[in-house]
Structures are given as C-alpha cells and as structure tokens.
Design a protein around this motif. Structure first.
Motif, mmCIF file in Angstrom:
data_model
loop_
_atom_site.group_PDB
_atom_site.id
_atom_site.type_symbol
_atom_site.label_atom_id
_atom_site.label_comp_id
_atom_site.label_asym_id
_atom_site.label_seq_id
_atom_site.Cartn_x
_atom_site.Cartn_y
_atom_site.Cartn_z
ATOM 1 N N ASP A 44 73.586 40.705 -31.352
ATOM 2 C CA ASP A 44 74.385 41.638 -31.613
ATOM 3 C C ASP A 44 74.812 42.412 -30.249
ATOM 4 O O ASP A 44 76.177 42.831 -29.920
ATOM 5 C CB ASP A 44 74.079 42.912 -32.635
ATOM 6 C CG ASP A 44 74.499 42.164 -34.123
ATOM 7 O OD1 ASP A 44 75.281 41.141 -34.331
ATOM 8 O OD2 ASP A 44 74.078 42.543 -35.058
ATOM 9 N N ALA A 45 73.668 42.816 -29.754
ATOM 10 C CA ALA A 45 73.792 43.581 -28.388
ATOM 11 C C ALA A 45 74.596 42.905 -27.503
ATOM 12 O O ALA A 45 75.331 43.648 -26.662
ATOM 13 C CB ALA A 45 72.364 44.094 -28.048
ATOM 14 N N LEU A 46 74.340 41.531 -27.069
ATOM 15 C CA LEU A 46 74.858 40.728 -26.115
ATOM 16 C C LEU A 46 75.933 40.025 -26.476
ATOM 17 O O LEU A 46 76.644 39.534 -25.815
ATOM 18 C CB LEU A 46 73.891 39.638 -25.696
ATOM 19 C CG LEU A 46 72.690 40.061 -25.264
ATOM 20 C CD1 LEU A 46 71.484 39.210 -25.123
ATOM 21 C CD2 LEU A 46 72.820 40.835 -23.538
ATOM 22 N N LYS B 17 71.555 48.626 -21.823
ATOM 23 C CA LYS B 17 70.754 47.571 -21.215
ATOM 24 C C LYS B 17 71.438 46.461 -21.281
ATOM 25 O O LYS B 17 71.704 45.692 -20.270
ATOM 26 C CB LYS B 17 69.124 47.308 -21.474
ATOM 27 C CG LYS B 17 68.379 46.479 -20.744
ATOM 28 C CD LYS B 17 68.523 46.612 -19.300
ATOM 29 C CE LYS B 17 67.232 47.645 -18.806
ATOM 30 N NZ LYS B 17 67.058 47.794 -17.499
ATOM 31 N N ALA B 18 71.709 46.199 -22.502
ATOM 32 C CA ALA B 18 72.655 44.616 -22.955
ATOM 33 C C ALA B 18 73.861 44.631 -21.811
ATOM 34 O O ALA B 18 74.292 43.574 -21.357
ATOM 35 C CB ALA B 18 72.858 44.420 -24.284
ATOM 36 N N ILE B 19 74.581 45.848 -21.948
ATOM 37 C CA ILE B 19 75.788 45.855 -21.092
ATOM 38 C C ILE B 19 75.712 45.543 -19.591
ATOM 39 O O ILE B 19 76.226 45.127 -18.989
ATOM 40 C CB ILE B 19 76.760 47.270 -21.258
ATOM 41 C CG1 ILE B 19 77.055 47.333 -22.736
ATOM 42 C CG2 ILE B 19 77.846 47.515 -20.226
ATOM 43 C CD1 ILE B 19 77.403 48.766 -22.797
ATOM 44 N N ASP B 20 74.509 46.092 -19.226
ATOM 45 C CA ASP B 20 74.116 46.028 -17.873
ATOM 46 C C ASP B 20 73.727 44.648 -17.409
ATOM 47 O O ASP B 20 74.302 44.074 -16.431
ATOM 48 C CB ASP B 20 72.891 46.873 -17.583
ATOM 49 C CG ASP B 20 73.170 48.379 -17.346
ATOM 50 O OD1 ASP B 20 74.464 48.871 -17.423
ATOM 51 O OD2 ASP B 20 72.379 49.248 -17.513
ATOM 52 N N ILE B 21 73.095 43.829 -18.223
ATOM 53 C CA ILE B 21 72.629 42.651 -17.650
ATOM 54 C C ILE B 21 73.517 41.574 -18.256
ATOM 55 O O ILE B 21 73.364 40.495 -17.734
ATOM 56 C CB ILE B 21 71.225 42.365 -18.399
ATOM 57 C CG1 ILE B 21 71.103 41.932 -19.979
ATOM 58 C CG2 ILE B 21 70.279 43.359 -17.867
ATOM 59 C CD1 ILE B 21 69.871 41.499 -20.304
ATOM 60 N N MET C 225 61.327 46.576 -28.968
ATOM 61 C CA MET C 225 61.054 44.859 -28.564
ATOM 62 C C MET C 225 61.948 44.712 -27.913
ATOM 63 O O MET C 225 62.191 43.877 -26.808
ATOM 64 C CB MET C 225 60.677 44.434 -29.758
ATOM 65 C CG MET C 225 59.090 44.539 -30.528
ATOM 66 S SD MET C 225 57.773 44.107 -29.383
ATOM 67 C CE MET C 225 58.038 42.400 -29.652
ATOM 68 N N GLY C 226 63.355 44.983 -28.510
ATOM 69 C CA GLY C 226 64.658 44.546 -27.880
ATOM 70 C C GLY C 226 64.920 44.985 -26.447
ATOM 71 O O GLY C 226 65.314 44.137 -25.269
ATOM 72 N N LEU C 227 64.376 46.173 -25.917
ATOM 73 C CA LEU C 227 64.650 46.788 -24.855
ATOM 74 C C LEU C 227 63.725 46.057 -23.853
ATOM 75 O O LEU C 227 63.880 45.857 -22.601
ATOM 76 C CB LEU C 227 64.264 48.385 -24.737
ATOM 77 C CG LEU C 227 64.477 49.199 -23.380
ATOM 78 C CD1 LEU C 227 65.958 49.164 -23.230
ATOM 79 C CD2 LEU C 227 64.161 50.553 -23.873
ATOM 80 N N ALA D 83 79.332 47.342 -32.010
ATOM 81 C CA ALA D 83 80.145 48.006 -30.844
ATOM 82 C C ALA D 83 79.459 48.262 -29.800
ATOM 83 O O ALA D 83 78.595 49.360 -29.945
ATOM 84 C CB ALA D 83 81.127 49.077 -31.464
ATOM 85 N N ALA D 84 79.910 47.886 -28.566
ATOM 86 C CA ALA D 84 79.178 48.212 -27.464
ATOM 87 C C ALA D 84 79.942 49.487 -26.462
ATOM 88 O O ALA D 84 81.211 49.123 -26.653
ATOM 89 C CB ALA D 84 78.739 47.224 -26.428
ATOM 90 N N SER D 85 79.539 50.401 -26.149
ATOM 91 C CA SER D 85 80.331 51.615 -25.354
ATOM 92 C C SER D 85 79.528 51.839 -24.094
ATOM 93 O O SER D 85 78.260 51.721 -24.067
ATOM 94 C CB SER D 85 80.102 52.631 -26.339
ATOM 95 O OG SER D 85 80.917 53.858 -25.527
ATOM 96 N N CYS D 86 80.481 52.121 -23.008
ATOM 97 C CA CYS D 86 79.917 52.475 -21.692
ATOM 98 C C CYS D 86 80.063 53.747 -21.349
ATOM 99 O O CYS D 86 79.773 54.237 -20.370
ATOM 100 C CB CYS D 86 80.598 51.424 -20.758
ATOM 101 S SG CYS D 86 80.493 49.914 -20.571
ATOM 102 N N SER D 87 80.385 54.687 -22.574
ATOM 103 C CA SER D 87 80.521 56.130 -22.547
ATOM 104 C C SER D 87 79.134 56.646 -21.888
ATOM 105 O O SER D 87 79.108 57.924 -21.260
ATOM 106 C CB SER D 87 80.767 56.621 -23.623
ATOM 107 O OG SER D 87 79.700 56.484 -24.770
ATOM 108 N N LEU D 88 78.009 56.138 -22.295
ATOM 109 C CA LEU D 88 76.775 56.931 -21.690
ATOM 110 C C LEU D 88 76.503 56.495 -20.138
ATOM 111 O O LEU D 88 75.499 57.033 -19.755
ATOM 112 C CB LEU D 88 75.592 56.420 -22.896
ATOM 113 C CG LEU D 88 75.671 56.850 -23.897
ATOM 114 C CD1 LEU D 88 74.386 56.368 -24.828
ATOM 115 C CD2 LEU D 88 75.645 58.377 -23.911
#
Length: 282
Positions: free
Chosen positions: A104-106, A72-76, A257-259, A43-48
């Motif tokens: 998962d992140a994307l 970062k995934a949400i951003d790009i 590595m993912g970052l 689950a991706a959240s923009c709360s941060l």
C-alpha cells in the motif's frame, strides 16, 4: 503453464481459482477465473515534507509510525524503480500484514505465494492431497508460482517456505530484493495453536499442543534457516523491540516493522548506487 496473468499497470491484484486439470495424460495447473478488481491503496501525501510544516504535524509524524512509513515510502520509491520485494521467513500475521502495508505504501501489488499455490491446486484440501500424493509436483508448483512472480515488477510478495528450499527458488528471489522477517518461534506457535494459522507444505497442525507445535517449528526453522539467511537484509522483530525500548515484543506494530524495512531498502539502494558509480570507467 500460465498461473498468473500480468497487467500493464501492475496496480491490480489477481485472485484466481485453478483446479488441477488433466489433458492428454498431462496434469497441469490452469486458471479458471481472474478477478482484477482494483484494490484500495493508501493515499500518499507529501504535505509533511514541506519546509513550512507545523510543529503539530511533526509531532504527529513522530507519534504515528504509519505516517512515517508513508513518508519514507515516498522518499525511496523513485530509487526502487519498481523492483519487487520478497518477504521470507516463518509465516506469521506480522509477515502478512507487513507485506500488505508495504504494498500500500509503495503502491505495489501484494501477493502471498502460498495462497497462489493453494488456489492453483483448486483449494486447500486439493493442495494438501497433492502434497501427500505427489510432493515433487507440489514443489514444482511452488517454483512455477515464483517463476511467474519474478517475471513481474512492482510487487510485494510474502514468500512461502518453498521459496528457500532449493537453489532454483532462491535464484528467482534474486529478481528482486529479499527481506528475512524474523519472528520469534513462540509467537508463531501461539498463532498456530490459538488462531488456527496454517502452514502450507508442512505437517504442523493447529490441533497439536503449544509445546509440540513449538518443537516442530524449531525443526523446520533449522531446515530453512540457511535459505532465510541469504536474504539481502534481516528485520528481527525482537531487535526492533529492543531498539524502540519495548519490553514486550507484542508492542511492536506493523508500522514499526514497515519503517525498519524501508530504512533497510534505502541502505541497500545506497550501496548499490555506490557500487555502480565505482564500476564506471573514468
């Protein structure tokens, strides 16, 4: 020869078993079963991202690289526009886990091209037999898998070594963004000897000694390095460890590595946008 079946949403992975079949004297790889059970996505959240984020949340973001990866995934993600990502380099646990994390992140689907080749052949034993009896046919199956994957979007693909063995396969990787995940050979050799990791399409055996496996890996690396080097970006495990101040490369996490991969993707998209703007007529 249809090996992979597509889905409109691209949010379901495809697991299949495809024995080698012969009809009218023609040998082909045809799927016999498809499992499209949805895979759980993180689950991706923009709360941060809120301006009013608390200090404790910021601190948690700095401490936990997994939160930073999701942010970062949400951003790009909007800039990627569904472009697939291909991970090349020596097969390793890090490469596999990194691919799964990015998918998962994307909110992409994850595939391992070697796994698809093995499944299409009817299993590991059948794939090995095909390689021994008809290496040309085995390499053609690698190309067919890549061709079908390249026709799809929103994928993270852990590409086997066959992906960089010839110009045809390398050109198929150009349908997406390729990342060379550079893991030290000693670490790869250790996984093969201690964990029994297998290298599909090679003669490297987990029953050999560490020094023998390391030697064979070095020869394979020399053979494939040129193909790895044409990737759009390189993420070196050793370099990431140095940047983070780690003395032991084993300390580097999949999140670290993912970052780094996502940051490189962001740079590549920025360069692409600048080139597109420069090409526009006044």
């Amino acid at each position: 020869m249809k090996i992979i079946q597509t889905a409109s949403s691209f949010l379901k992975p495809f697991h299949f078993s495809s024995p080698i079949t012969t009809r009218n004297g023609i040998t082909s790889l045809s799927p016999t079963s498809i499992n499209t059970t949805p895979r759980r996505l993180l689950a991706a959240s923009c709360s941060l991202l809120d301006d009013g984020v608390s200090g404790s949340a910021v601190k948690a973001l700095e401490i936990d690289p997994m939160l930073a990866v999701k942010k970062k995934a949400i951003d790009i993600s909007p800039g990627l526009k569904g472009t697939s990502i291909y991970l090349v380099g020596m097969n390793s646990t890090m490469k596999t886990r990194l691919g799964e994390l990015l998918a998962d992140a994307l909110r992409y689907c994850y595939f391992d091209s070697d796994h698809l080749v093995v499944q299409a052949a009817g299993g590991e034993a059948a794939a090995k037999e095909l390689l021994d009896v008809d290496e040309v046919g085995f390499r053609e199956s690698e190309t067919e898998v890549l061709r079908q994957l390249s026709s799809m979007g929103r994928l993270v693909v852990s590409a086997g070594d066959g992906a960089v063995r010839n110009s045809t396969n390398l050109s198929l990787l150009r349908h997406g963004i390729s990342i060379w995940v550079d893991v030290p050979l000693d670490m790869v050799a250790k996984e093969i000897v201690e964990d029994g990791a297998r290298f599909i399409g090679s003669e490297i055996s987990s029953s050999a000694s560490h020094s023998e496996v390391r030697s064979r890996l070095a020869m394979l690396y020399e053979e494939l390095q040129g193909g790895y080097a044409v990737a759009d970006a390189t993420i070196s495990l050793q370099k990431v460890a140095g940047q983070l101040g780690y003395d032991d490369i084993g300390t580097v996490s999949t999140g670290d590595m993912g970052l780094e991969v996502l940051s490189e993707l962001e740079k590549l998209m920025r360069v692409k946008k600048m080139m597109e703007e420069a090409a526009r007529p006044f």
